[in-house]
Scaffold this motif. Structure first.
Motif, mmCIF file in Angstrom:
data_model
loop_
_atom_site.group_PDB
_atom_site.id
_atom_site.type_symbol
_atom_site.label_atom_id
_atom_site.label_comp_id
_atom_site.label_asym_id
_atom_site.label_seq_id
_atom_site.Cartn_x
_atom_site.Cartn_y
_atom_site.Cartn_z
ATOM 1 N N LEU A 414 0.796 -1.341 -0.063
ATOM 2 C CA LEU A 414 0.030 0.040 0.076
ATOM 3 C C LEU A 414 0.847 1.182 -0.079
ATOM 4 O O LEU A 414 0.539 2.208 -0.687
ATOM 5 C CB LEU A 414 -0.948 0.075 1.157
ATOM 6 C CG LEU A 414 -1.879 -0.963 1.024
ATOM 7 C CD1 LEU A 414 -2.933 -1.020 2.671
ATOM 8 C CD2 LEU A 414 -3.004 -0.895 0.087
ATOM 9 N N ASP A 415 2.025 1.176 0.711
ATOM 10 C CA ASP A 415 2.770 2.314 0.663
ATOM 11 C C ASP A 415 3.509 2.747 -0.468
ATOM 12 O O ASP A 415 3.754 3.848 -0.896
ATOM 13 C CB ASP A 415 3.842 2.244 2.005
ATOM 14 C CG ASP A 415 3.531 2.054 3.299
ATOM 15 O OD1 ASP A 415 2.351 2.698 3.385
ATOM 16 O OD2 ASP A 415 4.163 1.590 4.129
ATOM 17 N N ALA A 416 3.823 1.519 -1.430
ATOM 18 C CA ALA A 416 4.298 1.934 -2.835
ATOM 19 C C ALA A 416 3.382 2.342 -3.767
ATOM 20 O O ALA A 416 3.860 3.062 -4.522
ATOM 21 C CB ALA A 416 4.700 0.335 -3.242
ATOM 22 N N VAL A 417 2.164 2.728 -3.318
ATOM 23 C CA VAL A 417 1.293 3.358 -4.239
ATOM 24 C C VAL A 417 1.590 4.777 -4.017
ATOM 25 O O VAL A 417 1.855 5.482 -5.159
ATOM 26 C CB VAL A 417 -0.131 2.954 -3.720
ATOM 27 C CG1 VAL A 417 -1.365 4.124 -4.775
ATOM 28 C CG2 VAL A 417 -0.488 1.555 -4.059
ATOM 29 N N LYS A 418 1.526 5.198 -2.927
ATOM 30 C CA LYS A 418 1.911 6.491 -2.556
ATOM 31 C C LYS A 418 3.302 7.021 -2.964
ATOM 32 O O LYS A 418 3.353 7.921 -3.666
ATOM 33 C CB LYS A 418 1.824 6.890 -1.041
ATOM 34 C CG LYS A 418 1.976 8.315 -0.557
ATOM 35 C CD LYS A 418 2.036 8.250 0.880
ATOM 36 C CE LYS A 418 1.071 8.989 1.785
ATOM 37 N NZ LYS A 418 1.043 9.284 3.203
ATOM 38 N N LEU A 419 4.167 6.011 -2.853
ATOM 39 C CA LEU A 419 5.671 6.440 -3.585
ATOM 40 C C LEU A 419 5.681 6.566 -4.858
ATOM 41 O O LEU A 419 6.258 7.432 -5.626
ATOM 42 C CB LEU A 419 6.639 5.052 -2.903
ATOM 43 C CG LEU A 419 8.008 5.260 -2.902
ATOM 44 C CD1 LEU A 419 8.271 6.236 -2.060
ATOM 45 C CD2 LEU A 419 8.432 3.753 -2.725
ATOM 46 N N GLY A 420 5.015 5.515 -5.415
ATOM 47 C CA GLY A 420 4.970 5.543 -6.850
ATOM 48 C C GLY A 420 4.271 6.769 -7.584
ATOM 49 O O GLY A 420 4.791 7.401 -8.506
ATOM 50 N N LEU A 421 3.329 7.317 -6.990
ATOM 51 C CA LEU A 421 2.511 8.514 -7.509
ATOM 52 C C LEU A 421 3.608 9.673 -7.114
ATOM 53 O O LEU A 421 3.664 10.662 -8.311
ATOM 54 C CB LEU A 421 1.463 8.747 -6.205
ATOM 55 C CG LEU A 421 0.111 7.902 -6.815
ATOM 56 C CD1 LEU A 421 -0.966 8.082 -5.648
ATOM 57 C CD2 LEU A 421 -0.743 8.355 -8.095
ATOM 58 N N HIS A 422 4.195 9.871 -6.266
ATOM 59 C CA HIS A 422 5.263 10.861 -6.039
ATOM 60 C C HIS A 422 6.289 10.597 -7.109
ATOM 61 O O HIS A 422 7.006 11.597 -7.836
ATOM 62 C CB HIS A 422 5.790 10.916 -4.593
ATOM 63 C CG HIS A 422 4.912 11.729 -3.816
ATOM 64 N ND1 HIS A 422 4.668 12.836 -3.610
ATOM 65 C CD2 HIS A 422 4.061 10.884 -2.729
ATOM 66 C CE1 HIS A 422 3.515 13.108 -2.794
ATOM 67 N NE2 HIS A 422 3.192 11.914 -2.192
ATOM 68 N N ARG A 423 6.903 9.447 -7.166
ATOM 69 C CA ARG A 423 8.184 9.310 -7.908
ATOM 70 C C ARG A 423 7.760 9.639 -9.488
ATOM 71 O O ARG A 423 8.674 9.960 -10.189
ATOM 72 C CB ARG A 423 8.588 8.004 -7.748
ATOM 73 C CG ARG A 423 9.856 7.508 -8.408
ATOM 74 C CD ARG A 423 10.334 5.993 -8.266
ATOM 75 N NE ARG A 423 10.678 5.874 -6.848
ATOM 76 C CZ ARG A 423 11.095 4.717 -6.194
ATOM 77 N NH1 ARG A 423 10.823 3.576 -6.818
ATOM 78 N NH2 ARG A 423 11.536 4.662 -4.986
ATOM 79 N N TRP A 424 6.614 9.015 -10.092
ATOM 80 C CA TRP A 424 6.216 9.316 -11.276
ATOM 81 C C TRP A 424 5.447 10.683 -11.461
ATOM 82 O O TRP A 424 4.875 10.850 -12.730
ATOM 83 C CB TRP A 424 5.674 8.180 -11.923
ATOM 84 C CG TRP A 424 6.657 6.820 -11.903
ATOM 85 C CD1 TRP A 424 6.792 6.055 -11.019
ATOM 86 C CD2 TRP A 424 7.959 7.100 -12.523
ATOM 87 N NE1 TRP A 424 8.263 5.067 -11.186
ATOM 88 C CE2 TRP A 424 8.936 5.782 -12.030
ATOM 89 C CE3 TRP A 424 8.440 7.696 -13.559
ATOM 90 C CZ2 TRP A 424 10.240 5.511 -12.509
ATOM 91 C CZ3 TRP A 424 9.709 7.513 -13.917
ATOM 92 C CH2 TRP A 424 10.521 6.246 -13.421
ATOM 93 N N GLU A 425 5.307 11.425 -10.656
ATOM 94 C CA GLU A 425 4.489 12.749 -10.672
ATOM 95 C C GLU A 425 3.122 12.474 -11.229
ATOM 96 O O GLU A 425 3.085 13.226 -12.392
ATOM 97 C CB GLU A 425 5.403 13.552 -11.746
ATOM 98 C CG GLU A 425 7.040 13.893 -10.898
ATOM 99 C CD GLU A 425 7.872 14.516 -12.019
ATOM 100 O OE1 GLU A 425 7.502 15.028 -12.919
ATOM 101 O OE2 GLU A 425 9.094 14.671 -11.703
ATOM 102 N N GLY A 426 2.455 11.694 -10.687
ATOM 103 C CA GLY A 426 1.159 11.263 -11.004
ATOM 104 C C GLY A 426 0.094 12.336 -10.953
ATOM 105 O O GLY A 426 -0.974 12.241 -11.636
ATOM 106 N N GLN A 427 0.413 13.335 -9.844
ATOM 107 C CA GLN A 427 -0.798 14.284 -9.750
ATOM 108 C C GLN A 427 -0.286 15.632 -9.854
ATOM 109 O O GLN A 427 0.748 15.942 -9.769
ATOM 110 C CB GLN A 427 -1.374 13.787 -8.256
ATOM 111 C CG GLN A 427 -2.106 12.433 -8.159
ATOM 112 C CD GLN A 427 -2.295 12.148 -6.839
ATOM 113 O OE1 GLN A 427 -1.913 12.651 -5.846
ATOM 114 N NE2 GLN A 427 -3.489 11.387 -6.849
ATOM 115 N N GLN A 428 -1.274 16.435 -9.894
ATOM 116 C CA GLN A 428 -1.053 17.990 -9.851
ATOM 117 C C GLN A 428 -0.079 18.644 -9.032
ATOM 118 O O GLN A 428 0.718 19.515 -9.194
ATOM 119 C CB GLN A 428 -2.242 18.732 -10.230
ATOM 120 C CG GLN A 428 -2.765 18.919 -11.724
ATOM 121 C CD GLN A 428 -4.127 19.439 -11.970
ATOM 122 O OE1 GLN A 428 -4.966 18.919 -11.492
ATOM 123 N NE2 GLN A 428 -4.173 20.363 -12.456
#
Ligand SMILES: [Zn+2]
Length: 440
Positions: A414-428
């Motif tokens: 579950l933590d990896a989801v948050k990590l991935g969002l930040h790492r790959w700049e998934g949100q505005q």
């Protein structure tokens, strides 16, 4: 485009065992989940599916659900001949789990949804009481989902008017009587047939898999009537598909001989299609039938008078073998959840498979339709494959993520989801200037 929606699926027994508030706390704080949906009509499948036991359920090690029960309080006025069955399990009985989840999720400002999963009728009940509405193979056997004939599963036929009434009722009931933003379904469509493996050294080739579709559905009376109405020569279809099914199953000495010649030849999928016109016409008939079903679901949701999204959830690597043509069927949906879980292989190849499936969906969707990428937060996914899957979602033009499934997830994943969002700049929020802009 930003990955704005981060969805997570929950089962009624998860809610009963762990507590709704606790689950939503975990999901929102660790994985930034802002959309929660109940698997409100669940098929017969041991949970958790991949791990032997639950990683974090304090009450039980695993759970074996009843077949195809609804976990909301059905509105009797929405149903005709076929009515939904409700649970008889003591710890779940008498509660509207959909309302309980949506109420809790709304308090947190989350989106809400309901899933109508693979099968909608208890197979044993249907075999005893509704056998006329079930899919038949070309030999007249009842067609089941996924498993062998001996498992005695059963799929309703999408062309049977009573099944269409029932499906309309299910979607209309959820949309009209519950506070949901979307209704998602991965309903099993036409039985896709099975290649029995035979003597393949490396698994069946693509033409052998297409040949196996001849052993699938459907050849029931409703399909015959509908196809005849559309001008198909049904006798020619049955004659040709019987031959192809015999080739697939190796039934008859002449057929066995022909199959052996084909297996040792350089035969292809395109040759199979061009050679067998009636078979091809039947495949196109199944496609039109599925498209009609998608139109019916859209109509049922719209009739509620509320804005409820129709979200299709993919369930097969080769959906066309079940009659689903993305390009034409997706004209009726609002969003698609590409349910690939290949990130669970724990390999870069698995992530590449996911990326390819996302690209295939995106290509079939209009710009105003949303693509939601599933993430398999279960064994044997790693932080690496999960963050790489978020990258694949970004690259494929997805609009959100959808975790499958909380019951088998570990906290690290579950933590990896948050990590991935930040790492790959998934949100505005990841695209902001480093210093404040001067005031204008
Ligand atoms: Zn049928």
């Amino acid at each position: 485009m930003p990955l704005n929606e981060i969805a997570a699926s929950l089962y009624p027994w998860d809610l009963a065992d762990e507590g709704i508030e606790h689950i939503l706390d975990v999901l929102s704080s660790r994985a930034e989940v802002n959309s929660a949906y109940l698997v409100g009509l669940m098929h017969k499948e041991k949970r958790p599916l991949h791990a032997r036991h639950y990683p974090h359920n304090p009450v039980r090690r695993y759970y074996v659900p009843e077949d195809s029960r609804v976990y909301w309080a059905p509105d009797p006025g929405k149903y005709q001949r076929i009515k939904p069955l409700t649970t008889e399990r003591e710890f779940l009985i008498g509660r509207d789990w959909l309302d309980e989840l949506t109420t809790a999720a709304r308090r947190r400002g989350m989106r809400t949804g309901c899933e109508i999963s693979h099968t909608i009728i208890d197979a044993q009940y249907a075999r005893e009481n509704l056998s006329d509405v079930l899919q038949r193979d070309v030999y007249g056997n009842i067609v089941g989902a996924f498993e062998a004939v001996e498992a005695q599963r059963a799929l309703p036929c999408l062309n049977h008017p009573d099944v269409q009434d029932y499906l309309y009722g299910l979607f209309a009931d959820v949309a009209a009587n519950h506070d949901v933003d979307y209704v998602q379904t991965c309903l099993v469509l036409f039985g896709a047939g099975r290649d029995d493996g035979g003597t393949h050294s490396f698994g069946p080739t693509s033409w052998q898999q297409l040949l196996a579709v001849a052993t699938g559905g459907c050849f029931c009376a409703a399909c015959k009537a509908k196809a005849t109405e559309e001008g198909l020569d049904w006798d020619a279809v049955v004659h040709q598909v019987t031959h192809l099914a015999n080739l697939s199953r190796r039934i008859g000495l002449e057929e066995l001989h022909e199959r052996q010649l084909l297996d040792e030849s350089n035969y292809t999928e395109s040759a199979l299609l061009v050679e067998n016109e009636a078979f091809t016409a039947w495949l196109q008939f199944r496609k039109r039938s599925v498209n009609r079903l998608f139109a019916l679901v859209r109509e049922a949701l719209a009739a509620s008078g509320r804005q409820v999204e129709f979200r299709y959830n993919t369930y097969m690597a080769s959906p066309e073998r079940a009659g689903l043509d993305f390009a034409s069927a997706f004209t009726y949906v609002d969003s698609v959840r590409e349910s690939d879980y290949s990130d669970q292989l724990g390999t870069a190849e698995g992530v590449a498979t996911k990326r390819a499936k996302l690209m295939k969906c995106r290509r079939a969707l209009r710009e105003d339709q949303q693509l939601i990428a599933a993430l398999g937060v279960r064994p044997n996914a790693t932080t690496q494959t999960l963050t790489d899957s978020v990258r694949a979602a970004v690259e494929a033009g997805a609009d959100g993520l959808s975790l499958g499934h909380y019951d088998g997830a570990t906290m690290e994943r579950l933590d990896a989801v948050k990590l991935g969002l930040h790492r790959w700049e998934g949100q505005q929020r990841d695209w902001q200037p480093l210093t404040e802009s001067p005031a204008e």
